[in-house]
Design a protein around this motif. Structure first.
Motif, PDB file in Angstrom:
ATOM      1  N   VAL A  77       1.024  -1.180  -0.078  1.00  0.00           N
ATOM      2  CA  VAL A  77      -0.025  -0.030   0.095  1.00  0.00           C
ATOM      3  C   VAL A  77       1.036   1.421  -0.143  1.00  0.00           C
ATOM      4  N   LEU A  78       1.001   2.098  -1.021  1.00  0.00           N
ATOM      5  CA  LEU A  78       1.712   3.130  -1.087  1.00  0.00           C
ATOM      6  C   LEU A  78       0.974   4.281  -1.262  1.00  0.00           C
ATOM      7  N   ILE A  79       1.424   5.112  -0.055  1.00  0.00           N
ATOM      8  CA  ILE A  79       0.162   6.530  -0.047  1.00  0.00           C
ATOM      9  C   ILE A  79       1.328   7.850  -0.409  1.00  0.00           C
ATOM     10  N   PHE A  80       0.586   8.790  -1.090  1.00  0.00           N
ATOM     11  CA  PHE A  80       1.265   9.893  -1.396  1.00  0.00           C
ATOM     12  C   PHE A  80       0.179  11.041  -0.737  1.00  0.00           C
ATOM     13  N   ASP A  81       0.631  11.477   0.589  1.00  0.00           N
ATOM     14  CA  ASP A  81      -0.083  12.565   1.047  1.00  0.00           C
ATOM     15  C   ASP A  81       0.349  13.785   0.572  1.00  0.00           C
ATOM     16  N   GLU A  82      -0.526  14.815   0.588  1.00  0.00           N
ATOM     17  CA  GLU A  82      -0.182  16.165  -0.028  1.00  0.00           C
ATOM     18  C   GLU A  82       0.143  16.268  -1.359  1.00  0.00           C
ATOM     19  N   PHE A  83      -0.526  15.323  -2.059  1.00  0.00           N
ATOM     20  CA  PHE A  83      -0.325  14.934  -3.567  1.00  0.00           C
ATOM     21  C   PHE A  83      -0.311  16.231  -4.617  1.00  0.00           C
ATOM     22  N   GLN A  84      -1.380  16.996  -4.248  1.00  0.00           N
ATOM     23  CA  GLN A  84      -1.448  18.225  -5.194  1.00  0.00           C
ATOM     24  C   GLN A  84      -0.152  18.833  -5.203  1.00  0.00           C
ATOM     25  N   GLN A  85       0.692  18.559  -4.205  1.00  0.00           N
ATOM     26  CA  GLN A  85       2.161  19.274  -4.321  1.00  0.00           C
ATOM     27  C   GLN A  85       2.875  19.124  -5.781  1.00  0.00           C
ATOM     28  N   ILE A  86       2.380  18.210  -6.467  1.00  0.00           N
ATOM     29  CA  ILE A  86       3.111  17.647  -7.698  1.00  0.00           C
ATOM     30  C   ILE A  86       2.872  18.781  -8.614  1.00  0.00           C
ATOM     31  N   GLU A  87       1.464  19.298  -8.455  1.00  0.00           N
ATOM     32  CA  GLU A  87       1.176  20.475  -9.436  1.00  0.00           C
ATOM     33  C   GLU A  87       2.156  21.654  -9.724  1.00  0.00           C
ATOM     34  N   LYS A  88       2.892  21.638  -8.387  1.00  0.00           N
ATOM     35  CA  LYS A  88       4.070  22.982  -8.412  1.00  0.00           C
ATOM     36  C   LYS A  88       5.338  22.474  -8.969  1.00  0.00           C
ATOM     37  N   PHE A  89       5.743  21.247  -9.231  1.00  0.00           N
ATOM     38  CA  PHE A  89       6.891  20.874  -9.987  1.00  0.00           C
ATOM     39  C   PHE A  89       7.169  21.279 -11.136  1.00  0.00           C
ATOM     40  N   PRO A  90       8.351  21.776 -11.308  1.00  0.00           N
ATOM     41  CA  PRO A  90       8.674  22.261 -12.885  1.00  0.00           C
ATOM     42  C   PRO A  90       8.523  20.967 -13.560  1.00  0.00           C
ATOM     43  N   GLU A  91       8.658  19.753 -13.383  1.00  0.00           N
ATOM     44  CA  GLU A  91       8.667  18.753 -14.316  1.00  0.00           C
ATOM     45  C   GLU A  91       7.182  18.566 -14.468  1.00  0.00           C
ATOM     46  N   LYS A  92       6.549  19.073 -15.743  1.00  0.00           N
ATOM     47  CA  LYS A  92       5.330  18.821 -15.887  1.00  0.00           C
ATOM     48  C   LYS A  92       4.730  17.357 -16.320  1.00  0.00           C
TER      49      LYS A  92
END
Ligand SMILES: Nc1ncnc2c1ncn2[C@@H]1O[C@H](COP(=O)(O)OP(=O)(O)OP(=O)(O)O)[C@@H](O)[C@H]1O
Ligand SMILES: [Mg+2]
Length: 376
Positions: A154-169
């Motif tokens: 079971v793999l959990i990514f909490d605060e996942f919306q953070q990836i929206e801010k990454f320079p890597e689109k």
């Protein structure tokens, strides 16, 4: 020393956790049936607590490897990969799984430095991931390794919306490529930025389109919360009647963190005294909290134009408003024109100082809202 039973951070055990039975079952069922899941709510409603409650259940502990990644601090793919790698590494220490042990050696190969954090006593590995290409390769290798583990993960990514801010689109695409192929890894994404996360999972052109079950986390059931609060106060020999408990829930809009915080402070003052908590004591403690927070609130004020602040104050004073552009509201609070009001609404939403629920705009931070209403 006895713990204050009203936790205001972290998860300790089921004893300090109120209800969420159906939500817990729903998440476990999604995991067992091979569905990835996205958990969305307002800030501070209890997503992280719920996730920890789920992974603390025997059924999960016994049958799955659990990897929990809080990516709040990550600003790019390399940092996220580091957090991911660390979480996997920490899980390794607890497992007897041979494949995962092998993964440990793999990490050792790319990471010469392993340190022990003197405060948490946790082992930290320091990945030298220098660019996003290297991060992608590492992610691929980690996925490939954990997918070979005897137990599903079971793999959990909490605060996942953070990836929206990454320079890597392409972060979504990178993850999606691996995840799609691996049916013994169950993903839980969690985050609080509703429009960002919803778009990520419901926009046709995006890699995660309809790939997960969406679950919106609401407030804790009032009756359940009431009995939890009374029972916890009673454990400190404090009495409180139902009416006053309901008052606490009403003042805090049953918003978990604010309920917990107010009760934590009331418990602190009254534990062991045999006192009865009444409405007056609740109000006194509330005012103390609002006064303590005052400098934060002045800080918000400095970030806003006068127009925006006047509108925010009006929303607070009214305890929420459904039609901010109505003539009556505008006249009552001298808000100018409908177009200035709608521009200010947009800006306050963007800054997450207000949110809209069931057609009503409210000040997001419950204590700030009360401060605007009562002390301003
Ligand atoms: N069911 C519960 N019973 C008692 N306390 C809870 C419960 N759920 C959460 N809490 C407490 O409420 C507070 C906020 O919860 P949590 O951090 O889980 O919210 P969150 O939705 O993850 O917030 P954020 O969006 O800021 O990450 C914490 O102090 C936590 O201990
Ligand atoms: Mg959280």
């Amino acid at each position: 020393m006895k713990l204050n039973p009203f936790l205001i951070k972290g998860y300790v055990s089921p004893e300090y956790f109120c209800d969420r039975k159906s939500e817990t079952n729903k998440i476990i069922s999604a995991i067992k049936n091979g569905r990835d899941l996205t958990l969305i709510s307002l800030r501070r409603i209890g997503k992280t607590g719920l996730i920890h409650h789920v992974i603390n259940q025997n059924e999960i502990k016994k049958n799955y490897n659990v990897v929990y990644c809080d990516i709040y601090q990550a600003t790019n793919l390399a940092e996220m990969t580091r957090i991911f790698g660390n979480a996997v590494f920490n899980q390794l220490e607890k497992t007897s799984d041979k494949i995962l042990k092998k993964l440990g050696r793999f990490f050792a190969g790319i990471t010469p430095s392993i340190t022990i954090n003197p405060i948490t006593l946790q082992t930290d590995i320091d990945f030298k991931i220098e660019n996003s290409q290297q991060a992608e390769t590492t992610i691929q290798q980690i996925f490939s390794m954990i997918s070979k583990s005897a137990k599903p993960t079971v793999l959990i990514f909490d605060e996942f919306q953070q990836i929206e801010k990454f320079p890597e689109k392409n972060t979504e695409a990178v993850l999606r490529t691996h995840i799609q192929q691996l049916n013994n890894i169950h993903l839980i994404y969690s985050g609080s930025s509703k429009h960002l996360l919803s778009a990520m999972f419901s926009d046709r052109d995006r890699p995660f389109y309809q790939s997960t079950q969406l679950m919106e986390l609401g407030k804790i059931d009032k009756a359940e919360y009431c009995s939890f609060i009374r029972e916890k106060f009673l454990s400190g020999h404090i009495n409180i009647d139902e009416k006053t408990t309901e008052k606490i829930l009403e003042l805090t809009r049953s918003h978990t963190y604010y309920v917990q915080y107010l009760c934590n402070r009331l418990y602190e003052i009254n534990a062991g005294t045999g006192n009865r908590i009444d409405d007056k004591k609740v109000t006194e403690v509330l005012i103390t909290i609002l006064r303590e927070n005052e400098s934060y609130y002045y800080g918000y004020r400095n970030l806003l134009t006068e127009q925006q602040y006047t509108l925010l104050k009006a929303i607070g004073k009214q305890d929420g408003v459904s039609q901010p552009s109505s003539k009556e509201f505008i006249t009552k609070y001298k808000l100018g024109t409908t177009s200035t009001v709608s521009a200010a609404i947009k800006s306050l939403l963007n800054k997450e100082l207000i949110f809209r629920e069931n057609g009503t705009y409210q000040v997001y931070d419950v204590f700030f809202s009360l401060w605007l209403k009562l002390l301003n």
